[in-house]
Design a protein around this motif. Structure first.
Motif, PDB file in Angstrom:
ATOM      1  N   ASN A  13      -6.921  47.316  54.234  1.00  0.00           N
ATOM      2  CA  ASN A  13      -6.628  48.151  52.838  1.00  0.00           C
ATOM      3  C   ASN A  13      -5.033  47.219  52.172  1.00  0.00           C
ATOM      4  O   ASN A  13      -5.297  46.117  50.974  1.00  0.00           O
ATOM      5  CB  ASN A  13      -5.393  49.727  52.586  1.00  0.00           C
ATOM      6  N   VAL A  14      -5.128  46.377  53.225  1.00  0.00           N
ATOM      7  CA  VAL A  14      -3.627  45.266  52.723  1.00  0.00           C
ATOM      8  C   VAL A  14      -4.008  44.211  52.833  1.00  0.00           C
ATOM      9  O   VAL A  14      -4.829  43.991  54.260  1.00  0.00           O
ATOM     10  CB  VAL A  14      -1.894  45.854  53.203  1.00  0.00           C
ATOM     11  N   MET A  15      -4.501  42.874  52.166  1.00  0.00           N
ATOM     12  CA  MET A  15      -4.382  42.092  52.918  1.00  0.00           C
ATOM     13  C   MET A  15      -3.951  41.044  53.210  1.00  0.00           C
ATOM     14  O   MET A  15      -3.181  40.384  51.931  1.00  0.00           O
ATOM     15  CB  MET A  15      -5.725  41.105  51.402  1.00  0.00           C
ATOM     16  N   TYR A  16      -3.577  40.471  54.159  1.00  0.00           N
ATOM     17  CA  TYR A  16      -2.636  39.599  54.712  1.00  0.00           C
ATOM     18  C   TYR A  16      -2.188  38.372  55.144  1.00  0.00           C
ATOM     19  O   TYR A  16      -2.226  37.266  54.277  1.00  0.00           O
ATOM     20  CB  TYR A  16      -2.383  39.853  55.915  1.00  0.00           C
ATOM     21  N   TYR A  17      -4.218  38.274  55.064  1.00  0.00           N
ATOM     22  CA  TYR A  17      -4.739  37.167  55.652  1.00  0.00           C
ATOM     23  C   TYR A  17      -5.711  36.804  53.925  1.00  0.00           C
ATOM     24  O   TYR A  17      -6.939  38.364  53.957  1.00  0.00           O
ATOM     25  CB  TYR A  17      -5.645  36.994  56.174  1.00  0.00           C
ATOM     26  N   ARG A  18      -5.678  36.032  53.294  1.00  0.00           N
ATOM     27  CA  ARG A  18      -6.871  36.122  51.962  1.00  0.00           C
ATOM     28  C   ARG A  18      -7.813  35.214  52.139  1.00  0.00           C
ATOM     29  O   ARG A  18      -8.443  34.461  51.311  1.00  0.00           O
ATOM     30  CB  ARG A  18      -5.630  35.626  50.899  1.00  0.00           C
ATOM     31  N   GLY A  19      -8.064  34.647  53.170  1.00  0.00           N
ATOM     32  CA  GLY A  19      -9.487  33.615  53.539  1.00  0.00           C
ATOM     33  C   GLY A  19      -8.643  32.316  54.802  1.00  0.00           C
ATOM     34  O   GLY A  19      -8.218  32.956  55.778  1.00  0.00           O
ATOM     35  N   ILE A  20     -10.424  32.007  54.669  1.00  0.00           N
ATOM     36  CA  ILE A  20     -10.178  31.353  55.981  1.00  0.00           C
ATOM     37  C   ILE A  20      -8.850  30.283  55.987  1.00  0.00           C
ATOM     38  O   ILE A  20      -8.446  29.983  56.931  1.00  0.00           O
ATOM     39  CB  ILE A  20     -11.888  30.899  56.368  1.00  0.00           C
ATOM     40  N   SER A  21      -8.927  29.139  55.229  1.00  0.00           N
ATOM     41  CA  SER A  21      -8.077  28.526  54.908  1.00  0.00           C
ATOM     42  C   SER A  21      -6.407  28.841  55.596  1.00  0.00           C
ATOM     43  O   SER A  21      -5.932  28.343  55.578  1.00  0.00           O
ATOM     44  CB  SER A  21      -8.441  27.822  54.155  1.00  0.00           C
ATOM     45  N   HIS A  22      -6.700  30.311  54.028  1.00  0.00           N
ATOM     46  CA  HIS A  22      -4.945  30.720  53.594  1.00  0.00           C
ATOM     47  C   HIS A  22      -4.995  31.009  55.320  1.00  0.00           C
ATOM     48  O   HIS A  22      -3.618  31.100  56.372  1.00  0.00           O
ATOM     49  CB  HIS A  22      -5.004  31.376  52.874  1.00  0.00           C
ATOM     50  N   ALA A  23      -5.983  31.305  56.342  1.00  0.00           N
ATOM     51  CA  ALA A  23      -5.107  31.737  57.296  1.00  0.00           C
ATOM     52  C   ALA A  23      -4.899  31.675  58.494  1.00  0.00           C
ATOM     53  O   ALA A  23      -4.410  31.947  59.432  1.00  0.00           O
ATOM     54  CB  ALA A  23      -6.269  33.222  58.168  1.00  0.00           C
ATOM     55  N   LEU A  24      -6.272  30.103  58.595  1.00  0.00           N
ATOM     56  CA  LEU A  24      -5.292  29.204  59.582  1.00  0.00           C
ATOM     57  C   LEU A  24      -4.465  29.096  59.386  1.00  0.00           C
ATOM     58  O   LEU A  24      -3.483  28.058  60.309  1.00  0.00           O
ATOM     59  CB  LEU A  24      -6.319  28.116  59.003  1.00  0.00           C
ATOM     60  N   ARG A  25      -4.150  27.853  58.049  1.00  0.00           N
ATOM     61  CA  ARG A  25      -2.469  27.731  57.719  1.00  0.00           C
ATOM     62  C   ARG A  25      -1.308  28.804  57.680  1.00  0.00           C
ATOM     63  O   ARG A  25      -0.196  28.188  58.158  1.00  0.00           O
ATOM     64  CB  ARG A  25      -2.397  27.264  56.114  1.00  0.00           C
ATOM     65  N   THR A  26      -1.513  30.395  57.566  1.00  0.00           N
ATOM     66  CA  THR A  26      -0.501  31.173  57.622  1.00  0.00           C
ATOM     67  C   THR A  26      -0.548  31.153  59.441  1.00  0.00           C
ATOM     68  O   THR A  26       0.968  31.240  60.043  1.00  0.00           O
ATOM     69  CB  THR A  26      -0.740  32.275  57.467  1.00  0.00           C
ATOM     70  N   ILE A  27      -1.789  31.670  60.296  1.00  0.00           N
ATOM     71  CA  ILE A  27      -1.075  31.600  61.936  1.00  0.00           C
ATOM     72  C   ILE A  27      -0.501  30.146  61.849  1.00  0.00           C
ATOM     73  O   ILE A  27       0.541  30.292  63.107  1.00  0.00           O
ATOM     74  CB  ILE A  27      -2.534  31.754  62.117  1.00  0.00           C
ATOM     75  N   SER A  28      -0.531  29.477  61.965  1.00  0.00           N
ATOM     76  CA  SER A  28      -0.142  27.846  62.163  1.00  0.00           C
ATOM     77  C   SER A  28       1.258  27.752  61.993  1.00  0.00           C
ATOM     78  O   SER A  28       2.269  27.056  62.955  1.00  0.00           O
ATOM     79  CB  SER A  28      -1.220  26.160  61.856  1.00  0.00           C
TER      80      SER A  28
END
Length: 319
Positions: free
Chosen positions: A161-176
């Motif tokens: 229900n909660v979207m911490y990662y908002r997409g592919i590029s956002h997830a890649l940047r956030t994790i890095s």
């Protein structure tokens, strides 16, 4: 004249390489898209249906105070218990009711982005290694290149229900940013240990079953043979390598959302903690939806690839 011959030879090599890469990549993307709902159910069952785990990360995303976290963790145990007792259809109903029907394909875009190169490299490598370990080497080659996308897919699919990662590029940047560049390679060891045997078994069973079938039932269509043999190979490979796949998924969620890690002892330590907390059956958590998924998925994969190879062969013959 010699230069023209070299250029023509080089052009033919490029065309041949592309014609070998495209069928595998397209086949992988098609099969994953067709079975995306079952794939997401598998991931949810693998990572959510157990207590005292990384499940709390996704329940505590966005919380700002300790009391809220405590309430969420308390609710986590209740939710895990409910999920553990539920059947596949109940979890599927929850997804539809709470997230909408499109949520079954959550993370599918990154899955396609992952599978296009992964399947292309796998099938291409199998064609060129041409030995007993060809499937394993192909899998290791493909998995090493595409693992960050696989990790992103796991995290996007695991969100509810909660979207911490908002997409592919956002997830890649956030994790890095939060976990470092090596955070994108969490679970790679388990992945490499599993993907080699997985593809080696898959290709070996497929080739053996296909050869036997064609020898005894030559009148059957190529599509039917590929679908049936692919399904059999998928069941065999998944049964053997599923525990490593489960460990990979759980390790990929380590530190998600900037939270503390749960498993800190590597692959063997993760195995031990899972067995200790959930018993031996715990390492096969989610195998049922995996079976439901892998039969059509691998069948479609090989069937689509064989059909596209035939198309490219005819186009090549017409040139």
């Amino acid at each position: 004249m010699q230069t023209e011959g070299v250029v023509e030879s080089g052009g033919s090599l490029v065309v041949e390489t592309v014609s070998q890469l495209i069928p595998g990549g397209v086949a992988g993307a098609v099969s994953k898209t067709c079975t995306a709902p079952l794939a997401r159910l598998t991931i949810l069952f693998q990572v959510f249906i157990y207590q005292n785990s990384i499940l709390c990360f996704f329940f505590s995303f966005g919380l700002t105070n300790g009391s809220s976290v405590a309430l969420q963790v308390q609710g986590m145990h209740s939710d895990a218990s409910t999920l553990r007792k539920s059947m596949l259809w109940r979890e599927a109903s929850r997804i539809v009711n709470e997230e909408g029907f499109r949520a079954f394909w959550k993370g599918n875009l990154v899955t396609v982005a992952h599978r296009l190169p992964y399947s292309s490299i796998s099938f291409y490598a199998v064609e060129h290694y041409k030995n007993v370990a060809s499937g394993g080497l192909a899998g290791i080659t493909a998995a090493s290149v595409t693992h960050p996308l696989d990790l992103v897919r796991t995290r996007l699919s695991a969100q509810r229900n909660v979207m911490y990662y908002r997409g592919i590029s956002h997830a890649l940047r956030t994790i890095s940013r939060e976990e470092g560049i090596f955070g994108l390679y969490k679970g790679l060891g388990a992945c490499l240990l599993g993907v080699g045997p997985n593809l080696a078994i898959s290709f070996s069973v497929y080739d053996t079953a296909r050869s036997y079938w064609q020898l005894h039932r030559q009148e059957d269509s190529t599509a039917l043979v590929s679908l049936a043999c692919g399904s059999l190979s998928g069941i065999a490979s998944s049964t053997v390598t599923f525990p490593l796949d489960l460990v990979r998924r759980r390790m990929q969620l380590e530190g998600a959302g900037g939270r503390a890690r749960v498993y800190k002892t590597g692959i063997l330590g993760t195995f031990r903690q899972i067995i200790k907390a959930e018993g031996f059956r715990g390492i096969y958590r989610g195998i049922l939806p995996e079976y439901y998924k892998v039969v059509p998925s691998i069948g479609i994969l090989f069937m689509t690839c064989e059909k596209l190879k035939q198309v490219f062969s005819k186009l090549d013959a017409c040139r």
